[in-house]
Design an enzyme around this catalytic site. Structure first.
Site, mmCIF file in Angstrom:
data_model
loop_
_atom_site.group_PDB
_atom_site.id
_atom_site.type_symbol
_atom_site.label_atom_id
_atom_site.label_comp_id
_atom_site.label_asym_id
_atom_site.label_seq_id
_atom_site.Cartn_x
_atom_site.Cartn_y
_atom_site.Cartn_z
ATOM 1 N N LYS A 54 0.830 -1.319 -0.132
ATOM 2 C CA LYS A 54 0.137 0.095 0.029
ATOM 3 C C LYS A 54 0.940 1.395 -0.125
ATOM 4 O O LYS A 54 0.562 2.209 -0.751
ATOM 5 C CB LYS A 54 -0.823 0.107 1.364
ATOM 6 C CG LYS A 54 -2.042 -0.905 1.240
ATOM 7 C CD LYS A 54 -2.824 -1.233 2.292
ATOM 8 C CE LYS A 54 -3.882 -2.377 2.054
ATOM 9 N NZ LYS A 54 -4.329 -3.004 3.468
ATOM 10 N N GLN A 98 -4.892 -1.580 9.399
ATOM 11 C CA GLN A 98 -4.805 -2.865 8.874
ATOM 12 C C GLN A 98 -5.465 -3.823 9.737
ATOM 13 O O GLN A 98 -5.055 -3.964 10.946
ATOM 14 C CB GLN A 98 -3.291 -3.235 8.576
ATOM 15 C CG GLN A 98 -3.020 -4.573 7.882
ATOM 16 C CD GLN A 98 -3.455 -4.555 6.435
ATOM 17 O OE1 GLN A 98 -3.806 -3.476 5.532
ATOM 18 N NE2 GLN A 98 -3.890 -5.569 5.823
ATOM 19 N N ASP A 121 -11.859 2.271 3.363
ATOM 20 C CA ASP A 121 -12.095 0.910 3.363
ATOM 21 C C ASP A 121 -13.456 0.601 3.368
ATOM 22 O O ASP A 121 -13.777 -0.481 2.820
ATOM 23 C CB ASP A 121 -11.652 0.290 4.690
ATOM 24 C CG ASP A 121 -10.368 -0.571 4.873
ATOM 25 O OD1 ASP A 121 -10.076 -1.015 3.635
ATOM 26 O OD2 ASP A 121 -9.497 -0.697 5.682
HETATM 27 N N1 GUN Z 1 -6.973 -7.026 6.022
HETATM 28 C C1 GUN Z 1 -6.927 -7.714 4.843
HETATM 29 N N2 GUN Z 1 -7.587 -6.892 3.683
HETATM 30 C C2 GUN Z 1 -7.858 -5.930 4.250
HETATM 31 C C3 GUN Z 1 -8.408 -4.494 3.722
HETATM 32 O O1 GUN Z 1 -8.962 -4.451 2.703
HETATM 33 N N3 GUN Z 1 -8.813 -3.462 4.664
HETATM 34 C C4 GUN Z 1 -8.084 -3.557 5.986
HETATM 35 N N4 GUN Z 1 -8.004 -2.255 6.672
HETATM 36 N N5 GUN Z 1 -7.309 -4.778 6.462
HETATM 37 C C5 GUN Z 1 -7.341 -5.760 5.567
#
Ligand code: GUN
Length: 285
Positions: A54, A98, A121
């Site tokens: 990211k 995350q 998200d």
């Molecule tokens: N962990 C795995 N996929 C995601 C996601 O799309 N967003 C977040 N915040 N954590 C994750």
């Protein structure tokens, strides 16, 4: 194999190019760039890799990328304080914590604490509710990525049977709503559905996000169906999806591979949501 591949890196690159182009205009208009803050609690290797990607993508696109890596012992109160600081930071338009979080932190409290306007998200209950009623919201990144892949191959969902295998809040439920918005007839099933194969064989579009390696096999697929495999499972040091690729590819017209399918789309959709948050803040349509 007869199915054509829907290649995530190719679709993602096309969307990133559009983002990069639009960013030039946004920068000219505002003198600023979108800001994304990512918080990683702990040392989970998969989460570290996702957050690293990211950060890399965000920087490569020219976003203001802030990544806060904090130890696993971080308390819920400390995490909520960090979120509050980003909620009040004018240079940050998107906040992502995350998941999964360590057991001593309540996931719901964290999601609820992120400002609705910065919830890129799309996990906050208000965004989830707005998605449900078809109002303005941030669409969760992985479901959004699945829809962009269907759009990329020019698949018209109107009147089609869509079957979603998996009922998570992150993928299964939201992707079902998005398919419904595009006028598909949607069935949501899961690991405990009776005669899953019979339900899947009705699907013109099959989206699988059930978290079980290679659970969906070729005999469960209608000839000519489009198969979107969201699963990423590590089996004997190899990555496999929730769909048994070789047998499914004999039946499907299009299929997403694992790796190289939906995975690269998720981050791209996060960038799109962050840019959208920036545009909303600056009242740009
Ligand atoms: N962990 C795995 N996929 C995601 C996601 O799309 N967003 C977040 N915040 N954590 C994750």
């Amino acid at each position: 194999m007869s199915a054509k591949l829907i290649k995530g890196p190719e679709v993602a690159a096309a969307i990133r190019e559009q983002i990069a182009e639009e960013l030039v205009t946004l920068k000219e208009k505002t003198g600023k760039v979108p800001g994304l803050a990512v918080i990683l609690v702990g040392e989970d290797p998969a989460s570290k890799a996702y957050v690293g990607n990211k950060e890399k993508t965000s920087k490569a696109l020219g976003f203001n990328s802030v990544v806060q890596r904090v130890p696993v012992e971080t308390t819920q109160e400390e995490l909520l304080k960090m979120i509050d600081a980003y909620n009040n930071d004018d240079d940050i338009q998107g906040i992502l914590v995350q998941l999964p979080l360590p057991d001593h932190i309540e996931e719901k409290a964290v999601i609820d604490a992120i400002s609705v306007e910065k919830d890129v998200d799309g996990f906050h209950p208000i965004n989830v509710g707005n998605l449900m009623i078809g109002d303005d919201c941030y669409i969760p990144c992985t479901p959004h990525g699945c829809m962009k892949m269907l759009e990329y191959i020019g698949f018209d969902l109107k009147g089609k049977n869509a079957v979603v295998v998996g009922r998570s809040n992150i993928v299964g439920k939201p992707v079902a709503l998005l398919l419904l918005q595009q006028h598909a007839s949607v069935t949501i099933c899961h690991s405990r559905t009776a005669d899953l194969g019979a339900v899947c064989r009705e699907a013109d579009v099959l989206v699988v996000a059930v978290g079980r390696p290679e659970m969906i096999t070729g005999d469960m697929i209608k000839p000519g169906a489009v198969v979107i495999d969201v699963g990423i499972n590590r089996v004997n040091d190899k990555l496999v999806g929730d769909v048994h690729f070789e047998s499914a590819a004999q039946k499907a017209s299009y299929i997403t591979p694992v790796p190289g399918g939906v995975g690269p789309m998720t981050i791209t959709m996060l960038m799109l949501n962050t840019m959208e948050a920036f545009k909303r803040k600056h009242n740009i349509k």
